[in-house]
Design an enzyme around this catalytic site. Structure first.
Site, PDB file in Angstrom:
ATOM      1  N   CYS A 198       0.895  -1.161   0.000  1.00  0.00           N
ATOM      2  CA  CYS A 198       0.000   0.000   0.000  1.00  0.00           C
ATOM      3  C   CYS A 198       0.925   1.200   0.000  1.00  0.00           C
ATOM      4  O   CYS A 198       1.491   1.547   1.034  1.00  0.00           O
ATOM      5  CB  CYS A 198      -0.910   0.015   1.222  1.00  0.00           C
ATOM      6  N   CYS A 250      -0.644   4.294   2.245  1.00  0.00           N
ATOM      7  CA  CYS A 250      -0.752   4.239   3.716  1.00  0.00           C
ATOM      8  C   CYS A 250      -0.323   2.862   4.211  1.00  0.00           C
ATOM      9  O   CYS A 250       0.872   2.563   4.216  1.00  0.00           O
ATOM     10  CB  CYS A 250      -2.134   4.645   4.208  1.00  0.00           C
ATOM     11  N   SER A 251      -1.261   2.006   4.595  1.00  0.00           N
ATOM     12  CA  SER A 251      -0.844   0.727   5.171  1.00  0.00           C
ATOM     13  C   SER A 251      -1.940  -0.310   5.007  1.00  0.00           C
ATOM     14  O   SER A 251      -2.083  -1.193   5.840  1.00  0.00           O
ATOM     15  CB  SER A 251      -0.522   0.907   6.649  1.00  0.00           C
ATOM     16  N   CYS A 252      -2.753  -0.212   3.953  1.00  0.00           N
ATOM     17  CA  CYS A 252      -3.880  -1.120   3.755  1.00  0.00           C
ATOM     18  C   CYS A 252      -3.389  -2.562   3.709  1.00  0.00           C
ATOM     19  O   CYS A 252      -2.418  -2.882   3.019  1.00  0.00           O
ATOM     20  CB  CYS A 252      -4.601  -0.753   2.469  1.00  0.00           C
TER      21      CYS A 252
END
Lengths: 192, 219
Positions: free
Chosen positions: A92, A95-97
């Site tokens: 991702c 962000c941090s999906c």
């Protein structure tokens, strides 16, 4: 940070915005209950059961829910399968999906600038950081999770595991192999 | 916005640092920030796109200097201050200075499993046919909105192939502004690395992103 965070928590509790017991349950859930062992069950079943594998490829969300893994950050799942020709890897960049119900909370490196910046332009370099070298002619498919779709990599089943039970197969499935920064363990790396 | 969170293709951050699977946090306070963010999110005072936007629109020098959970904390503080829930003065003082606002929903411990299991699906009823089908050539628009967007800079202006259709999903650019959901078709679009990064790119590599309909044009 420790002090600032503790002060904020006491403000939120005093204002009645959060139930401190709920915070403990949230942490306990993601520290002890939800983790890559869930995803390993999905992969082991896909390796052993062709009908399940087809379902997973067709409708990963439903196939994964059928094993009891559902909810936050796994609402819309897609399973991508490694083959002798193709290696899949997930990032991702924004962000941090990450697919929480099957893999738990993302590792620190997954959220790092180093991984997010480089995975999409130099995945072989990133794989080297993990000690993984792929054949030069293998296709690499990078999946940048920019929406609410979450990707789970189905690693290649290691040779020499014919006839293994799902339970035993699951021990071969590492977290990194389901992100695509690793491969499944070899049979001689796990106890029988 | 063209912020620091949009990192695809940046260089100079050094090697990735792998860690064992059991390591999820680097400090105890990070757990509390995670839990407070989830619990406050469950009060319904903002949506996930507003939450992401609050983190990702931090000034680049701050975003790049902070650790991941420091970014989450800054985002949470900002969301609460904007809504008058906890003021910047209270955060600085570390104590309550003003009476609380009444929140219609508070996450109780016993409700946590059900809330996590329910999640927050973003797919909505299909109200119109998809503009593109699998195999279509599409170009990611060369667009630079000042607000929140999920179209990474590194694909803008480039041509790819529609690979998957995901139905109609809440449009984050609108949702982050607190507007109606305005669902759009969501596609996965696959780009050849050479299209994105030029002749020197890895010829075996393709990169796929999930892109909403209005991010794309026929090519």
């Amino acid at each position: 940070m420790e002090l600032r965070v503790r002060a904020l928590e006491s403000i939120l509790v005093e204002k009645g915005y959060v139930d401190p017991a709920a915070l403990d349950v949230l942490i306990e859930t993601y520290e002890t209950k939800v983790g890559p062992h869930n995803g390993a069950q999905v992969v082991a079943k896909a390796w052993s059961d062709p009908a399940y594998r087809d379902w997973l490829r067709r409708d990963a969300t439903a196939a994964i829910v059928s094993l009891g893994y559902a909810g936050r950050q796994g609402e819309h799942m897609v399973a991508v399968e490694n083959t002798p020709d193709t290696h899949n890897m997930v990032v991702c960049t924004l962000c941090s999906c990450y697919p929480w119900p099957v893999l738990g909370l993302p590792p620190v490196w997954y959220k790092s600038a180093a991984y997010r910046s480089r995975a999409v332009i130099d995945p072989r370099g990133v794989l080297k950081d993990f000690g993984v070298t792929l054949p030069a002619d293998k296709q690499i498919k990078l999946w940048d999770s920019t929406a609410e779709v979450r990707y789970l990599v189905i690693p290649e089943r290691p040779p020499g595991t014919e006839g293994w039970s799902e339970e035993r197969l699951a021990k071969l499935v590492t977290r990194d192999s389901m992100i695509g920064t690793g491969l499944a363990r070899n049979p001689d790396e796990v106890s029988p | 916005m063209n912020g620091a969170a949009d990192m695809g293709g940046m260089m100079g951050f050094g090697p990735v640092q792998p860690e064992p699977e059991h390591v999820r946090f680097h400090a105890a306070w990070e757990k509390r920030v995670l839990a407070m963010t989830l619990a406050m999110g469950a009060t319904g005072q903002w949506n996930i796109d507003q939450s992401r936007s609050a983190r990702e629109s931090l000034p680049p020098p701050q975003y790049l200097a902070k650790s991941y959970y420091e970014i989450w904390l800054a985002g949470l503080e900002r969301l609460m201050a904007e809504r008058g829930l906890v003021s910047a003065e209270e955060i600085e003082a570390g104590r309550v200075l003003a009476p609380p606002k009444q929140l219609p929903r508070i996450l109780k411990a016993e409700a946590v499993p059900a809330v996590l299991a329910k999640g927050g699906p973003t797919e909505r009823e299909t109200t119109q046919p998809a503009r593109f089908k699998i195999g279509d050539r599409v170009r990611a628009k060369n667009m630079h909105p000042a607000g929140h967007t999920r179209l990474p800079r590194y694909v803008r202006g480039h041509v790819g192939i529609v690979e998957l259709l995901h139905g109609m999903h809440v449009f984050p650019d609108a949702s982050a502004r607190g507007e109606a959901e305005q669902p759009q078709w969501l596609y996965t679009v696959r780009f050849a690395a050479r299209e994105l990064w030029g002749e020197a790119a890895d010829p075996t590599l393709s990169v796929s992103v999930d892109a909403w309909d209005s991010y794309l044009e026929a090519a």
